[in-house]
Design an enzyme around this catalytic site. Structure first.
Site, mmCIF file in Angstrom:
data_model
loop_
_atom_site.group_PDB
_atom_site.id
_atom_site.type_symbol
_atom_site.label_atom_id
_atom_site.label_comp_id
_atom_site.label_asym_id
_atom_site.label_seq_id
_atom_site.Cartn_x
_atom_site.Cartn_y
_atom_site.Cartn_z
ATOM 1 N N HIS A 183 3.278 -19.278 17.370
ATOM 2 C CA HIS A 183 4.403 -18.381 17.657
ATOM 3 C C HIS A 183 4.674 -17.431 16.477
ATOM 4 C CE1 HIS A 183 5.579 -20.818 21.211
ATOM 5 N NE2 HIS A 183 5.191 -21.837 20.456
ATOM 6 N N SER A 313 -2.486 7.363 5.195
ATOM 7 C CA SER A 313 -1.332 8.180 5.540
ATOM 8 C C SER A 313 -1.482 9.577 4.967
ATOM 9 C CB SER A 313 -0.039 7.539 5.012
ATOM 10 O OG SER A 313 1.067 8.408 5.198
ATOM 11 N N LYS A 319 -1.567 4.440 0.601
ATOM 12 C CA LYS A 319 -1.497 3.549 1.750
ATOM 13 C C LYS A 319 -2.875 3.412 2.377
ATOM 14 C CE LYS A 319 1.556 2.580 5.665
ATOM 15 N NZ LYS A 319 0.563 2.081 6.626
ATOM 16 N N GLU A 326 -8.116 -1.661 14.245
ATOM 17 C CA GLU A 326 -7.373 -0.795 15.167
ATOM 18 C C GLU A 326 -8.315 -0.083 16.136
ATOM 19 O OE1 GLU A 326 -3.608 0.228 12.195
ATOM 20 O OE2 GLU A 326 -5.158 1.739 12.544
#
Length: 456
Positions: A183, A313, A319, A326
């Site tokens: 979870h 970014s 970043k 992805e």
């Protein structure tokens, strides 16, 4: 710049065809009728159909149904196309007649033109190239053959590459204990090897399912012609053509046991799509696990570090994002959507013929190729370079209050729950709180709460 045209005829009259085009009137008319998407039938499909045309020509020539020199010229031209030549001569849109007749005639016309040029013989696209065939059996056969070839030559090797990459990384994680999670919440300890073993088992199951499905892709309805009865086709041609295809591809190609089924229904390709959907689910799970493990570097889990491949970014300097997982996740989403299309198309036939064959073939082959590329990229650009943050794992593990679960058999669930709550509230190691709240010795607690022992 002016284009030169020639006049060609079909059953609907005359029309202009680009002068240098190898195709003829029926292909040109299909281009005029089906300018819908700009999408073309995949090259693997065209090449598989060309292999079938070559095999049929060889068989028809041996049986005397097509003059030997014509048959030889047809086979030579078709084999050139099967090798990827003349790829620009197949312009028919994916969204065309549901039987794929336009693509079948596109091949017939191009092969006939090439055979004419090479031999000087009058090779007819229907009477010679298409002898003993129909779009209704050739297109399903091409879809199955193309899918079998891409599955065996492209996807399965890529899956093996991914599996080997994960297996190497699992071995590196042997004995490295971390906090398990259910979870998305802290749970009992687990080793990195154990965690990655789940990925390996998922891939093994996916491989087994795909291999099992692959066996049914090799049974072709070639020779069923119009409705499955084999009208105008010599049964010997079918057997001989399948033998030629088996020799050319190295696959166990044979005539379908029931050609009516293989033409009217496309259940084997729907099954393949389902297995691709299952693999997409597996890959998305792996990709998302990697994203979570890599999250941070300060406020996330930061248990592992993916290779830094590019700036993450346009506004936040420094970043770095998990770009490969992805990209893989987006591939998986596309495959899942394609499965819905194939499922709808698979049941979209009436009586003796499926009438969404081109879109089934297109999506089947896209699924196989996308998944193969995703597996290769995930292995080579993500998992091969994955590094584990041992310090972060150990730090989190030491403060994991769920370790108290190991004390349940000794002190009971209620007492263990009190210890866990206090340890969490005071942000202290569970062993220190347990020593204060139980009669167990430090040695006993160290044994009972040893994370490595708990993974066994």
């Amino acid at each position: 710049m002016s284009l030169k045209f020639r006049v060609e005829k079909d059953g609907f009259g005359e029309l202009l065809v680009p002068f240098d085009a190898l195709y003829g009137a029926q292909t040109q008319r299909a281009m005029l009728n089906f300018g819908i998407s700009g999408l073309r039938m995949p090259p693997e499909f065209i090449q598989a159909m060309a292999l079938i045309k070559a095999a049929a020509a060889e068989a028809n020539g041996s049986l005397g149904h097509v003059p030997a020199k014509r048959a030889k010229a047809i086979a030579k031209a078709a084999n050139a196309i099967a090798c990827g030549e003349h790829a620009d001569q197949f312009p028919v849109d994916v969204f065309q007649t549901g039987s794929g007749t336009s693509t079948n005639m596109n091949l017939n016309e191009v092969i006939a033109a090439l055979a004419n040029r090479q031999s000087g013989l009058a090779v007819h696209p229907n009477d010679d190239v298409n002898h003993g065939q129909s779009s209704n059996d050739v297109v399903p056969s091409s879809s199955l053959l193309a899918s079998a070839l891409v599955l065996n030559r492209v996807l399965m090797p890529s899956l093996k590459t991914l599996r080997a990459s994960i297996a190497r990384k699992a071995r590196q994680g042997r004995g490295l204990v971390k906090t398990g999670r259910t979870h998305l919440m802290d749970a009992m300890p687990i080793t990195v090897e154990q965690e990655l073993s789940a990925w390996l088992a998922q891939l093994d199951s996916a491989c087994a399912r795909l291999q099992d499905t692959g066996k049914r892709l090799m049974d072709l309805p070639l020779g069923g012609t119009a409705v499955g009865t084999g009208v105008n086709a010599d049964p010997k041609m079918t057997v001989m053509a399948c033998r030629h295809l088996a020799k050319a591809t190295g696959l166990r190609i044979r005539p379908a046991g029931n050609k009516f089924e293989s033409m009217a229904a496309q259940d084997h390709l729907v099954e393949l799509s389902g297995q691709c959907n299952g693999l997409a689910v597996t890959l998305m799970k792996i990709a998302n696990d990697l994203r979570w493990m890599n999250s941070g570097p300060l406020t996330g889990l930061a248990e592992a570090v993916l290779p830094a491949l590019q700036a993450g970014s346009s506004i936040m300097p420094g970043k770095v994002n998990p770009v490969i997982p992805e990209a893989v996740a987006m591939v998986c989403a596309q495959v899942m959507g394609n499965h819905a299309t194939v499922s709808i198309a698979g049941q979209s036939g009436s009586f003796q013929l499926n009438t969404m064959m081109p879109v089934i073939a297109y999506n089947s082959l896209q699924n196989l190729n996308l998944l193969a590329a995703a597996c290769s990229h995930l292995a080579e650009k993500a998992i091969d370079g994955l590094k584990f943050n041992k310090a972060r794992m150990s730090e989190a593990l030491a403060r994991n209050p769920i370790l108290v679960t190991a004390l349940n058999p000794v002190i009971g669930y209620e007492k263990a729950a009190q210890i866990a709550k206090r340890a969490y509230a005071e942000k202290r190691p569970i062993i220190d709180v347990a020593k204060e709240m139980t009669d167990l010795s430090l040695a006993e607690l160290k044994l009972l709460l040893d994370p490595a022992r708990l993974t066994g």
